[in-house]
Design a protein around this motif. Structure first.
Motif, PDB file in Angstrom:
ATOM      1  N   VAL A   9       3.844   3.188  10.544  1.00 49.44           N
ATOM      2  CA  VAL A   9       5.294   3.319  10.720  1.00 49.44           C
ATOM      3  C   VAL A   9       5.807   4.566  10.006  1.00 49.44           C
ATOM      4  O   VAL A   9       6.981   4.894  10.088  1.00 49.44           O
ATOM      5  N   GLY A  10       4.915   5.247   9.290  1.00 52.86           N
ATOM      6  CA  GLY A  10       5.290   6.488   8.620  1.00 52.86           C
ATOM      7  C   GLY A  10       5.938   6.298   7.267  1.00 52.86           C
ATOM      8  O   GLY A  10       6.506   7.225   6.714  1.00 52.86           O
ATOM      9  N   ILE A  11       5.841   5.093   6.733  1.00 53.70           N
ATOM     10  CA  ILE A  11       6.356   4.800   5.394  1.00 53.70           C
ATOM     11  C   ILE A  11       5.169   4.259   4.604  1.00 53.70           C
ATOM     12  O   ILE A  11       4.645   3.185   4.911  1.00 53.70           O
ATOM     13  N   GLU A  12       4.745   5.008   3.605  1.00 57.34           N
ATOM     14  CA  GLU A  12       3.490   4.705   2.906  1.00 57.34           C
ATOM     15  C   GLU A  12       3.427   3.268   2.371  1.00 57.34           C
ATOM     16  O   GLU A  12       2.423   2.585   2.553  1.00 57.34           O
ATOM     17  N   LEU A  13       4.478   2.807   1.717  1.00 56.55           N
ATOM     18  CA  LEU A  13       4.480   1.459   1.158  1.00 56.55           C
ATOM     19  C   LEU A  13       4.265   0.412   2.251  1.00 56.55           C
ATOM     20  O   LEU A  13       3.422  -0.485   2.111  1.00 56.55           O
ATOM     21  N   ILE A  14       4.996   0.544   3.329  1.00 53.03           N
ATOM     22  CA  ILE A  14       4.908  -0.438   4.416  1.00 53.03           C
ATOM     23  C   ILE A  14       3.535  -0.374   5.078  1.00 53.03           C
ATOM     24  O   ILE A  14       2.911  -1.406   5.343  1.00 53.03           O
ATOM     25  N   ASP A  15       3.044   0.821   5.333  1.00 55.32           N
ATOM     26  CA  ASP A  15       1.713   0.961   5.932  1.00 55.32           C
ATOM     27  C   ASP A  15       0.632   0.349   5.043  1.00 55.32           C
ATOM     28  O   ASP A  15      -0.262  -0.347   5.531  1.00 55.32           O
ATOM     29  N   SER A  16       0.719   0.576   3.737  1.00 56.88           N
ATOM     30  CA  SER A  16      -0.310   0.020   2.837  1.00 56.88           C
ATOM     31  C   SER A  16      -0.238  -1.510   2.809  1.00 56.88           C
ATOM     32  O   SER A  16      -1.269  -2.179   2.752  1.00 56.88           O
ATOM     33  N   GLU A  17       0.960  -2.054   2.880  1.00 53.05           N
ATOM     34  CA  GLU A  17       1.093  -3.516   2.915  1.00 53.05           C
ATOM     35  C   GLU A  17       0.587  -4.088   4.236  1.00 53.05           C
ATOM     36  O   GLU A  17      -0.042  -5.148   4.253  1.00 53.05           O
ATOM     37  N   HIS A  18       0.838  -3.381   5.326  1.00 56.65           N
ATOM     38  CA  HIS A  18       0.296  -3.827   6.612  1.00 56.65           C
ATOM     39  C   HIS A  18      -1.227  -3.830   6.578  1.00 56.65           C
ATOM     40  O   HIS A  18      -1.866  -4.759   7.077  1.00 56.65           O
ATOM     41  N   LYS A  19      -1.806  -2.796   5.989  1.00 63.72           N
ATOM     42  CA  LYS A  19      -3.272  -2.723   5.878  1.00 63.72           C
ATOM     43  C   LYS A  19      -3.810  -3.899   5.083  1.00 63.72           C
ATOM     44  O   LYS A  19      -4.874  -4.445   5.404  1.00 63.72           O
ATOM     45  N   GLU A  20      -3.101  -4.288   4.047  1.00 60.74           N
ATOM     46  CA  GLU A  20      -3.540  -5.417   3.219  1.00 60.74           C
ATOM     47  C   GLU A  20      -3.492  -6.728   4.011  1.00 60.74           C
ATOM     48  O   GLU A  20      -4.393  -7.562   3.904  1.00 60.74           O
ATOM     49  N   LEU A  21      -2.459  -6.918   4.796  1.00 63.19           N
ATOM     50  CA  LEU A  21      -2.377  -8.115   5.640  1.00 63.19           C
ATOM     51  C   LEU A  21      -3.508  -8.129   6.669  1.00 63.19           C
ATOM     52  O   LEU A  21      -4.146  -9.174   6.887  1.00 63.19           O
ATOM     53  N   ILE A  22      -3.762  -6.989   7.276  1.00 62.86           N
ATOM     54  CA  ILE A  22      -4.841  -6.904   8.261  1.00 62.86           C
ATOM     55  C   ILE A  22      -6.190  -7.157   7.591  1.00 62.86           C
ATOM     56  O   ILE A  22      -7.052  -7.842   8.145  1.00 62.86           O
ATOM     57  N   ARG A  23      -6.361  -6.651   6.384  1.00 58.07           N
ATOM     58  CA  ARG A  23      -7.616  -6.897   5.644  1.00 58.07           C
ATOM     59  C   ARG A  23      -7.837  -8.391   5.443  1.00 58.07           C
ATOM     60  O   ARG A  23      -8.931  -8.914   5.664  1.00 58.07           O
ATOM     61  N   ALA A  24      -6.790  -9.112   5.061  1.00 57.31           N
ATOM     62  CA  ALA A  24      -6.910 -10.560   4.822  1.00 57.31           C
ATOM     63  C   ALA A  24      -7.261 -11.301   6.107  1.00 57.31           C
ATOM     64  O   ALA A  24      -8.108 -12.210   6.099  1.00 57.31           O
ATOM     65  N   VAL A  25      -6.638 -10.910   7.194  1.00 60.64           N
ATOM     66  CA  VAL A  25      -6.937 -11.548   8.481  1.00 60.64           C
ATOM     67  C   VAL A  25      -8.369 -11.224   8.898  1.00 60.64           C
ATOM     68  O   VAL A  25      -9.093 -12.101   9.390  1.00 60.64           O
ATOM     69  N   VAL A  45      -4.316 -18.569   4.549  1.00 58.72           N
ATOM     70  CA  VAL A  45      -2.944 -19.014   4.788  1.00 58.72           C
ATOM     71  C   VAL A  45      -2.109 -18.826   3.518  1.00 58.72           C
ATOM     72  O   VAL A  45      -0.989 -18.313   3.574  1.00 58.72           O
ATOM     73  N   THR A  46      -2.655 -19.197   2.381  1.00 59.60           N
ATOM     74  CA  THR A  46      -1.943 -19.044   1.116  1.00 59.60           C
ATOM     75  C   THR A  46      -1.679 -17.568   0.812  1.00 59.60           C
ATOM     76  O   THR A  46      -0.575 -17.198   0.408  1.00 59.60           O
ATOM     77  N   PHE A  47      -2.695 -16.737   1.023  1.00 56.67           N
ATOM     78  CA  PHE A  47      -2.506 -15.301   0.775  1.00 56.67           C
ATOM     79  C   PHE A  47      -1.409 -14.737   1.676  1.00 56.67           C
ATOM     80  O   PHE A  47      -0.515 -14.026   1.205  1.00 56.67           O
ATOM     81  N   VAL A  48      -1.481 -15.018   2.968  1.00 60.84           N
ATOM     82  CA  VAL A  48      -0.493 -14.488   3.914  1.00 60.84           C
ATOM     83  C   VAL A  48       0.900 -14.999   3.547  1.00 60.84           C
ATOM     84  O   VAL A  48       1.872 -14.245   3.553  1.00 60.84           O
ATOM     85  N   GLU A  49       0.987 -16.266   3.184  1.00 62.76           N
ATOM     86  CA  GLU A  49       2.277 -16.835   2.788  1.00 62.76           C
ATOM     87  C   GLU A  49       2.844 -16.098   1.567  1.00 62.76           C
ATOM     88  O   GLU A  49       4.009 -15.686   1.566  1.00 62.76           O
ATOM     89  N   ASP A  50       2.026 -15.913   0.555  1.00 59.21           N
ATOM     90  CA  ASP A  50       2.474 -15.237  -0.666  1.00 59.21           C
ATOM     91  C   ASP A  50       2.756 -13.753  -0.427  1.00 59.21           C
ATOM     92  O   ASP A  50       3.759 -13.218  -0.900  1.00 59.21           O
ATOM     93  N   TYR A  51       1.872 -13.095   0.299  1.00 58.67           N
ATOM     94  CA  TYR A  51       1.994 -11.650   0.476  1.00 58.67           C
ATOM     95  C   TYR A  51       3.169 -11.286   1.375  1.00 58.67           C
ATOM     96  O   TYR A  51       3.805 -10.250   1.173  1.00 58.67           O
ATOM     97  N   THR A  52       3.480 -12.137   2.348  1.00 65.94           N
ATOM     98  CA  THR A  52       4.622 -11.819   3.210  1.00 65.94           C
ATOM     99  C   THR A  52       5.935 -11.902   2.439  1.00 65.94           C
ATOM    100  O   THR A  52       6.887 -11.203   2.793  1.00 65.94           O
ATOM    101  N   VAL A  53       5.987 -12.702   1.396  1.00 73.69           N
ATOM    102  CA  VAL A  53       7.191 -12.723   0.561  1.00 73.69           C
ATOM    103  C   VAL A  53       7.414 -11.324  -0.009  1.00 73.69           C
ATOM    104  O   VAL A  53       8.517 -10.772   0.062  1.00 73.69           O
ATOM    105  N   LYS A  54       6.356 -10.748  -0.561  1.00 74.44           N
ATOM    106  CA  LYS A  54       6.448  -9.386  -1.117  1.00 74.44           C
ATOM    107  C   LYS A  54       6.733  -8.377  -0.007  1.00 74.44           C
ATOM    108  O   LYS A  54       7.652  -7.568  -0.107  1.00 74.44           O
ATOM    109  N   HIS A  55       5.933  -8.433   1.044  1.00 74.25           N
ATOM    110  CA  HIS A  55       6.044  -7.440   2.107  1.00 74.25           C
ATOM    111  C   HIS A  55       7.407  -7.501   2.809  1.00 74.25           C
ATOM    112  O   HIS A  55       8.066  -6.478   2.978  1.00 74.25           O
ATOM    113  N   PHE A  56       7.819  -8.682   3.214  1.00 72.77           N
ATOM    114  CA  PHE A  56       9.115  -8.798   3.887  1.00 72.77           C
ATOM    115  C   PHE A  56      10.243  -8.379   2.947  1.00 72.77           C
ATOM    116  O   PHE A  56      11.205  -7.753   3.368  1.00 72.77           O
ATOM    117  N   GLY A  57      10.113  -8.688   1.669  1.00 70.85           N
ATOM    118  CA  GLY A  57      11.113  -8.267   0.691  1.00 70.85           C
ATOM    119  C   GLY A  57      11.195  -6.750   0.598  1.00 70.85           C
ATOM    120  O   GLY A  57      12.290  -6.177   0.609  1.00 70.85           O
TER     121      GLY A  57
END
Length: 134
Positions: A9-25, A45-57
């Motif tokens: 998406v061209g925003i380093e923070l968001i891209d790195s968080e997306h990569k982390e979610l994809i890594r977990a999946v 499931v627990t990781f995605v639940e916890d990490y999306t709180v950070k990422h969506f925030g």
């Protein structure tokens, strides 16, 4: 799932968080390939639940900061994902880590992530970059 530059998406923070979610999946996919998906799903499931709180925030903070006009709709998409994730967690707690649940969760989370990133989150990146150019 493979991270491609086309997902950026061209925003380093968001891209790195997306990569982390994809890594977990991908870790769950890998566990499934080795017959260990049922043992890995609870952790995922627990990781995605916890990490999306950070990422969506983080994502929503940027949207507010830049006055992203589609913020309310984007926030609702996040809430729907969180609610769906809670349903998967409840089903996991009720029925245990069934093969069917692992397969459904894999499909749900991978499809949602790719679609959400490539359509909705890309819009945010385009908008923010257009504001920054001014």
């Amino acid at each position: 799932m493979v991270w491609k530059d086309s997902l950026s998406v061209g925003i380093e923070l968001i891209d790195s968080e997306h990569k982390e979610l994809i890594r977990a999946v991908n870790e769950l996919f890998d566990a499934c390939m080795h017959g260990k998906g049922r043992a890995k799903i609870s952790e995922t499931v627990t990781f995605v639940e916890d990490y999306t709180v950070k990422h969506f925030g983080d994502e929503e903070k940027l949207q507010k900061e830049y006055k992203y006009p589609d913020y309310p709709a984007h926030h609702q998409l996040h809430q729907t994902f969180v609610n769906d994730l809670k349903s998967y967690k409840a089903q996991l707690e009720k029925d245990g880590p069934t093969v069917q649940l692992v397969a459904k969760f894999n499909t749900f989370v991978s499809t949602w992530l790719i679609k959400h990133i490539s359509v909705e989150d890309k819009k945010i990146g385009v908008y923010i970059r257009s504001i920054e150019k001014k």
